[in-house]
Motif scaffolding. Structure first.
Motif, PDB file in Angstrom:
ATOM      1  N   MET A   1      10.861 -31.538-101.258  1.00 19.99           N
ATOM      2  CA  MET A   1      12.219 -31.994-101.422  1.00 19.99           C
ATOM      3  C   MET A   1      12.288 -33.503-101.203  1.00 19.99           C
ATOM      4  N   GLU A   2      11.617 -33.985-100.132  1.00 17.69           N
ATOM      5  CA  GLU A   2      11.588 -35.417 -99.827  1.00 17.69           C
ATOM      6  C   GLU A   2      10.909 -36.184-100.965  1.00 17.69           C
ATOM      7  N   ALA A   3       9.837 -35.579-101.518  1.00 15.06           N
ATOM      8  CA  ALA A   3       9.102 -36.240-102.595  1.00 15.06           C
ATOM      9  C   ALA A   3      10.002 -36.373-103.821  1.00 15.06           C
ATOM     10  N   GLY A   4      10.747 -35.315-104.122  1.00 14.97           N
ATOM     11  CA  GLY A   4      11.664 -35.362-105.259  1.00 14.97           C
ATOM     12  C   GLY A   4      12.749 -36.407-105.038  1.00 14.97           C
ATOM     13  N   PHE A   5      13.237 -36.466-103.814  1.00 12.67           N
ATOM     14  CA  PHE A   5      14.273 -37.453-103.470  1.00 12.67           C
ATOM     15  C   PHE A   5      13.722 -38.866-103.609  1.00 12.67           C
ATOM     16  N   SER A   6      12.520 -39.061-103.101  1.00 11.10           N
ATOM     17  CA  SER A   6      11.887 -40.383-103.182  1.00 11.10           C
ATOM     18  C   SER A   6      11.627 -40.755-104.634  1.00 11.10           C
ATOM     19  N   GLU A   7      11.183 -39.781-105.420  1.00  9.95           N
ATOM     20  CA  GLU A   7      10.914 -40.035-106.826  1.00  9.95           C
ATOM     21  C   GLU A   7      12.196 -40.411-107.555  1.00  9.95           C
ATOM     22  N   MET A   8      13.289 -39.689-107.226  1.00 10.63           N
ATOM     23  CA  MET A   8      14.577 -39.993-107.845  1.00 10.63           C
ATOM     24  C   MET A   8      15.044 -41.386-107.421  1.00 10.63           C
ATOM     25  N   ARG A   9      14.827 -41.760-106.163  1.00  3.39           N
ATOM     26  CA  ARG A   9      15.222 -43.081-105.667  1.00  3.39           C
ATOM     27  C   ARG A   9      14.444 -44.164-106.421  1.00  3.39           C
ATOM     28  N   ASN A  10      13.109 -43.942-106.565  1.00  2.00           N
ATOM     29  CA  ASN A  10      12.287 -44.910-107.294  1.00  2.00           C
ATOM     30  C   ASN A  10      12.750 -45.025-108.745  1.00  2.00           C
ATOM     31  N   GLU A  11      13.061 -43.894-109.346  1.00  2.00           N
ATOM     32  CA  GLU A  11      13.513 -43.908-110.726  1.00  2.00           C
ATOM     33  C   GLU A  11      14.842 -44.640-110.837  1.00  2.00           C
ATOM     34  N   LEU A  12      15.726 -44.392-109.846  1.00  2.00           N
ATOM     35  CA  LEU A  12      17.020 -45.074-109.836  1.00  2.00           C
ATOM     36  C   LEU A  12      16.829 -46.578-109.685  1.00  2.00           C
ATOM     37  N   GLN A  13      15.907 -46.984-108.815  1.00  2.00           N
ATOM     38  CA  GLN A  13      15.638 -48.416-108.641  1.00  2.00           C
ATOM     39  C   GLN A  13      15.086 -49.018-109.935  1.00  2.00           C
ATOM     40  N   SER A  14      14.239 -48.269-110.630  1.00  2.00           N
ATOM     41  CA  SER A  14      13.699 -48.740-111.904  1.00  2.00           C
ATOM     42  C   SER A  14      14.829 -48.907-112.912  1.00  2.00           C
ATOM     43  N   TRP A  15      15.710 -47.901-112.950  1.00  2.00           N
ATOM     44  CA  TRP A  15      16.849 -47.984-113.865  1.00  2.00           C
ATOM     45  C   TRP A  15      17.763 -49.158-113.482  1.00  2.00           C
ATOM     46  N   ASP A  16      17.938 -49.343-112.191  1.00  2.00           N
ATOM     47  CA  ASP A  16      18.784 -50.443-111.723  1.00  2.00           C
ATOM     48  C   ASP A  16      18.190 -51.780-112.143  1.00  2.00           C
ATOM     49  N   ALA A  17      16.869 -51.949-111.963  1.00  2.00           N
ATOM     50  CA  ALA A  17      16.201 -53.190-112.366  1.00  2.00           C
ATOM     51  C   ALA A  17      16.312 -53.368-113.878  1.00  2.00           C
ATOM     52  N   LEU A  18      16.104 -52.286-114.587  1.00  2.00           N
ATOM     53  CA  LEU A  18      16.234 -52.325-116.033  1.00  2.00           C
ATOM     54  C   LEU A  18      17.651 -52.711-116.419  1.00  2.00           C
ATOM     55  N   TRP A  19      18.613 -52.124-115.722  1.00  2.00           N
ATOM     56  CA  TRP A  19      20.023 -52.419-115.980  1.00  2.00           C
ATOM     57  C   TRP A  19      20.314 -53.910-115.773  1.00  2.00           C
ATOM     58  N   ARG A  20      19.782 -54.477-114.704  1.00  2.00           N
ATOM     59  CA  ARG A  20      20.004 -55.914-114.436  1.00  2.00           C
ATOM     60  C   ARG A  20      19.366 -56.769-115.534  1.00  2.00           C
ATOM     61  N   ARG A  21      18.144 -56.374-115.930  1.00  2.00           N
ATOM     62  CA  ARG A  21      17.501 -57.124-117.015  1.00  2.00           C
ATOM     63  C   ARG A  21      18.321 -57.026-118.298  1.00  2.00           C
ATOM     64  N   ILE A  22      18.829 -55.810-118.515  1.00  2.00           N
ATOM     65  CA  ILE A  22      19.633 -55.599-119.722  1.00  2.00           C
ATOM     66  C   ILE A  22      20.910 -56.431-119.645  1.00  2.00           C
ATOM     67  N   GLN A  23      21.531 -56.417-118.442  1.00  2.00           N
ATOM     68  CA  GLN A  23      22.747 -57.225-118.291  1.00  2.00           C
ATOM     69  C   GLN A  23      22.436 -58.715-118.537  1.00  2.00           C
ATOM     70  N   LEU A  24      21.322 -59.170-117.964  1.00  2.00           N
ATOM     71  CA  LEU A  24      20.924 -60.569-118.165  1.00  2.00           C
ATOM     72  C   LEU A  24      20.668 -60.822-119.650  1.00  2.00           C
ATOM     73  N   GLU A  25      19.964 -59.882-120.242  1.00  2.00           N
ATOM     74  CA  GLU A  25      19.675 -60.002-121.657  1.00  2.00           C
ATOM     75  C   GLU A  25      20.955 -59.969-122.473  1.00  2.00           C
ATOM     76  N   CYS A  26      21.874 -59.105-122.055  1.00  2.00           N
ATOM     77  CA  CYS A  26      23.171 -59.028-122.739  1.00  2.00           C
ATOM     78  C   CYS A  26      23.917 -60.353-122.616  1.00  2.00           C
ATOM     79  N   GLN A  27      23.850 -60.932-121.433  1.00  2.00           N
ATOM     80  CA  GLN A  27      24.515 -62.217-121.230  1.00  2.00           C
ATOM     81  C   GLN A  27      23.873 -63.297-122.122  1.00  2.00           C
ATOM     82  N   GLN A  28      22.560 -63.287-122.154  1.00  2.00           N
ATOM     83  CA  GLN A  28      21.873 -64.266-122.996  1.00  2.00           C
ATOM     84  C   GLN A  28      22.216 -64.055-124.469  1.00  2.00           C
ATOM     85  N   LEU A  29      22.224 -62.782-124.854  1.00  2.00           N
ATOM     86  CA  LEU A  29      22.567 -62.467-126.238  1.00  2.00           C
ATOM     87  C   LEU A  29      24.012 -62.877-126.545  1.00  2.00           C
ATOM     88  N   HIS A  30      24.839 -62.651-125.586  1.00  2.00           N
ATOM     89  CA  HIS A  30      26.243 -63.018-125.774  1.00  2.00           C
ATOM     90  C   HIS A  30      26.384 -64.536-125.961  1.00  2.00           C
TER      91      HIS A  30
END
Length: 169
Positions: A1-30
């Protein structure tokens, strides 16, 4: 259960980092879109990028929702586990106290049995002594009875002789 939670947290952090890059990229594109706004197809490009940003935002929000649900589920499972542990602890305590009570009861019964065995042995010794005394008294009474019967017999013989002598006189 802890491993699944940790994996989900890592995945969320990856998505969050991706989201920030996308936002930055969106800003640049804008910014680029504003610079090249004189071109007609700029609107189409902007729409595509916004759509992509919206899709990524939705995906990130979905992942956040999943993570929250997973965290709630984990908390619920942790509460259930604590309830089970507490119940098990109470059962173990109850079992231990029952064992102690039984040990004490067995010890008391063993002591009582030991005392009864001592009492029985004492009674047996007294019974044996009384039996010997009774045998001796019976022997004495048997001798006395035999003596009395002999005396009774002699008395009858003497009485009979006396009667016979009285008749002769």
């Amino acid at each position: 259960m802890e491993a699944g939670f940790s994996e989900m947290r890592n995945e969320l952090q990856s998505w969050d980092a991706l989201w920030r890059r996308i936002q930055l990229e969106c800003q640049q594109l804008h910014t680029e879109l504003l610079k090249i706004s004189e071109y007609k197809d700029m609107q189409e490009i902007q729409i595509k990028h916004q759509s992509s940003c919206v899709q990524l935002t939705e995906q990130l929000e979905n992942k956040n929702t999943e993570l929250l649900l997973l965290a709630q589920s984990q908390e619920h499972q942790r509460e259930e586990l604590n309830k089970i542990r507490n119940h098990l602890y109470r059962e173990e305590q109850s079992h231990r106290s029952e064992q102690e009570r039984m040990k004490t009861e067995i010890s008391d019964l063993t002591e009582e049995l030991h005392q009864k065995e001592i009492t029985i042995a004492t009674i047996m010794e007294k019974a044996s002594l009384l039996e010997r005394q009774l045998k001796m008294e019976l022997e004495i009474k048997d001798k006395l009875l035999a003596k009395q019967q002999l005396l009774d017999f002699r008395y009858k013989v003497i009485k009979s002789e006396n009667t016979h002598l009285k008749e002769m006189v």
